[in-house]
Scaffold this active site. Structure first.
Site, PDB file in Angstrom:
ATOM      1  N   SER A  50       4.071  -7.307  -0.940  1.00 38.81           N
ATOM      2  CA  SER A  50       3.988  -7.351   0.528  1.00 38.81           C
ATOM      3  C   SER A  50       4.384  -8.754   0.967  1.00 38.81           C
ATOM      4  O   SER A  50       3.805  -9.735   0.492  1.00 38.81           O
ATOM      5  CB  SER A  50       2.547  -7.098   0.993  1.00 38.81           C
ATOM      6  OG  SER A  50       2.313  -5.727   1.197  1.00 38.81           O
ATOM      7  N   ALA A  51       5.328  -8.848   1.906  1.00 34.90           N
ATOM      8  CA  ALA A  51       5.864 -10.160   2.296  1.00 34.90           C
ATOM      9  C   ALA A  51       4.828 -11.081   2.929  1.00 34.90           C
ATOM     10  O   ALA A  51       4.915 -12.301   2.797  1.00 34.90           O
ATOM     11  CB  ALA A  51       7.027  -9.969   3.268  1.00 34.90           C
ATOM     12  N   HIS A  52       3.816 -10.505   3.600  1.00 34.99           N
ATOM     13  CA  HIS A  52       2.862 -11.366   4.311  1.00 34.99           C
ATOM     14  C   HIS A  52       1.968 -12.169   3.371  1.00 34.99           C
ATOM     15  O   HIS A  52       1.258 -13.071   3.809  1.00 34.99           O
ATOM     16  CB  HIS A  52       2.012 -10.552   5.294  1.00 34.99           C
ATOM     17  CG  HIS A  52       1.014  -9.630   4.671  1.00 34.99           C
ATOM     18  ND1 HIS A  52      -0.311  -9.961   4.574  1.00 34.99           N
ATOM     19  CD2 HIS A  52       1.144  -8.403   4.116  1.00 34.99           C
ATOM     20  CE1 HIS A  52      -0.961  -8.946   4.003  1.00 34.99           C
ATOM     21  NE2 HIS A  52      -0.100  -7.994   3.706  1.00 34.99           N
ATOM     22  N   CYS A  79     -10.583  -6.377   3.735  1.00 38.88           N
ATOM     23  CA  CYS A  79     -11.111  -5.222   4.450  1.00 38.88           C
ATOM     24  C   CYS A  79     -12.638  -5.219   4.453  1.00 38.88           C
ATOM     25  O   CYS A  79     -13.253  -4.554   5.269  1.00 38.88           O
ATOM     26  CB  CYS A  79     -10.588  -3.936   3.838  1.00 38.88           C
ATOM     27  SG  CYS A  79     -11.005  -3.767   2.121  1.00 38.88           S
ATOM     28  N   THR A 123       0.849  -1.205   0.000  1.00 38.15           N
ATOM     29  CA  THR A 123       0.000   0.000   0.000  1.00 38.15           C
ATOM     30  C   THR A 123       0.879   1.248   0.000  1.00 38.15           C
ATOM     31  O   THR A 123       0.665   2.183  -0.787  1.00 38.15           O
ATOM     32  CB  THR A 123      -0.923   0.008   1.245  1.00 38.15           C
ATOM     33  OG1 THR A 123      -1.745  -1.154   1.203  1.00 38.15           O
ATOM     34  CG2 THR A 123      -1.781   1.245   1.305  1.00 38.15           C
ATOM     35  N   THR A 179      15.426   4.195  10.062  1.00 40.30           N
ATOM     36  CA  THR A 179      16.197   2.974  10.318  1.00 40.30           C
ATOM     37  C   THR A 179      15.447   1.741   9.807  1.00 40.30           C
ATOM     38  O   THR A 179      14.264   1.566  10.069  1.00 40.30           O
ATOM     39  CB  THR A 179      16.486   2.851  11.833  1.00 40.30           C
ATOM     40  OG1 THR A 179      17.159   4.037  12.237  1.00 40.30           O
ATOM     41  CG2 THR A 179      17.340   1.638  12.144  1.00 40.30           C
ATOM     42  N   GLN A 220      -0.471 -10.234  -5.328  1.00 42.71           N
ATOM     43  CA  GLN A 220      -0.976 -11.611  -5.252  1.00 42.71           C
ATOM     44  C   GLN A 220      -0.147 -12.598  -6.075  1.00 42.71           C
ATOM     45  O   GLN A 220      -0.392 -13.801  -5.990  1.00 42.71           O
ATOM     46  CB  GLN A 220      -2.449 -11.664  -5.708  1.00 42.71           C
ATOM     47  CG  GLN A 220      -3.410 -10.940  -4.789  1.00 42.71           C
ATOM     48  CD  GLN A 220      -3.593 -11.631  -3.423  1.00 42.71           C
ATOM     49  OE1 GLN A 220      -3.269 -12.798  -3.244  1.00 42.71           O
ATOM     50  NE2 GLN A 220      -4.087 -10.884  -2.445  1.00 42.71           N
ATOM     51  N   ASN A 240      -7.087  -9.789  -6.424  1.00 43.68           N
ATOM     52  CA  ASN A 240      -7.123 -10.427  -5.101  1.00 43.68           C
ATOM     53  C   ASN A 240      -8.479 -11.009  -4.734  1.00 43.68           C
ATOM     54  O   ASN A 240      -8.574 -11.830  -3.835  1.00 43.68           O
ATOM     55  CB  ASN A 240      -6.684  -9.439  -4.018  1.00 43.68           C
ATOM     56  CG  ASN A 240      -7.474  -8.159  -4.051  1.00 43.68           C
ATOM     57  OD1 ASN A 240      -7.513  -7.470  -5.059  1.00 43.68           O
ATOM     58  ND2 ASN A 240      -8.118  -7.826  -2.950  1.00 43.68           N
TER      59      ASN A 240
HETATM   60  N1  PLP Z   1      -2.926  -5.088  -3.656  1.00 40.01           N
HETATM   61  C1  PLP Z   1      -3.507  -6.297  -3.601  1.00 40.01           C
HETATM   62  C2  PLP Z   1      -3.862  -6.978  -4.873  1.00 40.01           C
HETATM   63  C3  PLP Z   1      -3.803  -6.889  -2.369  1.00 40.01           C
HETATM   64  O1  PLP Z   1      -4.390  -8.088  -2.336  1.00 40.01           O
HETATM   65  C4  PLP Z   1      -3.460  -6.206  -1.185  1.00 40.01           C
HETATM   66  C5  PLP Z   1      -3.823  -6.771   0.121  1.00 40.01           C
HETATM   67  O2  PLP Z   1      -4.878  -7.365   0.301  1.00 40.01           O
HETATM   68  C6  PLP Z   1      -2.811  -4.964  -1.309  1.00 40.01           C
HETATM   69  C7  PLP Z   1      -2.568  -4.437  -2.546  1.00 40.01           C
HETATM   70  C8  PLP Z   1      -2.381  -4.207  -0.100  1.00 40.01           C
HETATM   71  O3  PLP Z   1      -1.393  -4.935   0.590  1.00 40.01           O
HETATM   72  P1  PLP Z   1      -0.910  -4.444   2.018  1.00 40.01           P
HETATM   73  O4  PLP Z   1      -2.131  -4.330   2.865  1.00 40.01           O
HETATM   74  O5  PLP Z   1       0.015  -5.518   2.482  1.00 40.01           O
HETATM   75  O6  PLP Z   1      -0.244  -3.136   1.821  1.00 40.01           O
END
Ligand code: PLP
Length: 373
Positions: free
Chosen positions: A199-201, A325, A72, A237, A179, A151
């Site tokens: 995003s690593a998660h 969300c 994001t 940092t 994704q 997503n």
């Molecule tokens: N873009 C896509 C396609 C996503 O699925 C997500 C998270 O659901 C994001 C962006 C945002 O990722 P983050 O919340 O890790 O910044």
């Protein structure tokens, strides 16, 4: 009660090796990478080795990667920078992008007056490439922002074709690859893409860390002012343990890609066939979708919509109704609203997203759970 996690597009479980790597860094390498003594140098080495690992996975140069706190942040930065500093006059996007993109584009339209064109979404959830080309022929310095894998419904963009079109018409191309990173091969230097974010998660790494790829030659203005970290573009940092965890997670994702992809694809097929068998009339949203995301309209009445997630949750089963969300909300997802007919939009839709940690038993429990609704 055994808990079942089928919401891997929202976030993923960390791999044990990633946790070990992060704990190891937390325990043994607490130095500040900007310090010149041995503690600092050691932390800096971890940071730069991680960058090289990620670059190798993505097929780009380490210097083209900047660490961020998530995708994001990365997309906000790139899109704002494009308008404010690269003097982009027009953005082409779609109505099924993630809100990290859509709300940023919205803001840029309101505050900076950038022109926005939406490319048409076809009934199967893919974009109309011919219309994209027609839009690209219009005058004005343009940036295209389109996501690789959606997503919510898992539709896949032909990133190679879109990139070629963008560059043919001198437009910049930002692609939200959140994704797909870690789940499909990348060779960024062979693609005509200028920015990608991750995003690593989403690939069994930690939360709170991500990266952005910025093609060599594109000059950005800093996102955060302060120290010289990340070439002075994102001061502050660095979260060394997070970055090390992200690099480990990505390296493992690519090491296991072939077997994980085959396993997950089979699970998804099994889930789809079992759902169709048990719930005649069930429809799959999106046409040919990515191997770990299955989005379906259940042939249930409208009144059941709000109850389904709650009932499954009571049974320890986690799935999603749309993007994370919006889980629990009865507002239709902006993605489904674009592709579904009014009557299907009222019915309950479920997003089931898989990882290598899932089993056939998880799917059987989901079916059982849905039968009880
Ligand atoms: N873009 C896509 C396609 C996503 O699925 C997500 C998270 O659901 C994001 C962006 C945002 O990722 P983050 O919340 O890790 O910044």
């Amino acid at each position: 009660m055994k808990k079942i996690y089928l919401d891997n597009a929202a976030t993923t479980q960390l791999r044990p090796e990633v946790i070990s790597e992060m704990v190891n860094v937390l325990q043994n390498d607490f130095g500040n990478p900007s310090s010149t003594h041995s503690f600092g140098r050691s932390a800096k080495t971890i940071l730069e080795t991680s960058r090289k690992t990620i670059a190798k996975c993505m097929g780009c140069a380490a210097q083209e990667l900047i660490f961020t706190s998530n995708a994001t942040e990365a997309s906000n930065w790139i899109l704002k920078n494009a308008v404010k500093d690269l003097k982009i006059e027009r953005i082409i996007t779609s109505k099924i992008e993630h809100h990290a993109t859509l709300y940023t584009v919205n803001h840029l339209q309101r505050v900076y007056g950038v022109a926005v064109d939406f490319v048409t979404i076809l009934p199967n959830g893919t974009i109309d490439l011919a219309q994209l080309e027609a839009l690209l022929q219009k005058e004005g310095k343009t940036l295209v922002t389109l996501m690789h894998v959606n997503n919510e419904i898992g539709t896949v963009l032909d990133i190679e074709k879109v990139g070629r079109l963008c560059h043919q018409y001198n437009a910049l191309f930002h692609c939200d690859t959140v994704q797909s990173v870690g789940k499909t091969e990348f060779n960024l230097h062979e693609l005509s893409v200028d920015f990608v974010v991750a995003s690593a998660h989403k690939f069994h790494g930690p939360k709170g860390v991500g990266f952005v790829y910025v093609r060599k030659g594109i000059v950005l203005q800093p996102f955060l002012f302060g120290g010289e970290q990340e070439k002075g573009l994102r001061a502050g940092t660095e979260a060394v343990h997070q970055v090390a965890g992200m690099a480990k997670a990505l390296a493992l994702a690519y090491e296991h890609l072939d077997s994980d992809r085959a396993f997950i694809s089979e699970l998804k097929n099994y889930c789809e066939s079992q759902l169709k068998l048990n719930f005649p009339g069930l429809k799959v949203n999106g046409g040919d979708t990515f191997y770990n995301i299955l989005n379906v309209v259940l042939p249930f009445s409208e009144e059941k919509t709000a109850m389904i997630l709650f009932n499954l949750d009571m049974k320890g089963i986690a799935v999603s109704r749309g993007s994370a969300c919006q889980s629990g909300s009865v507002k239709p997802s902006h993605v489904l609203a674009e592709i579904l007919l009014e009557e299907d939009l009222k019915k309950p839709s479920l997003r089931i997203s898989f990882s290598h940690y899932n089993t056939k038993e998880d799917i059987e429990a989901l079916i059982e759970g849905l039968r009880g609704v």
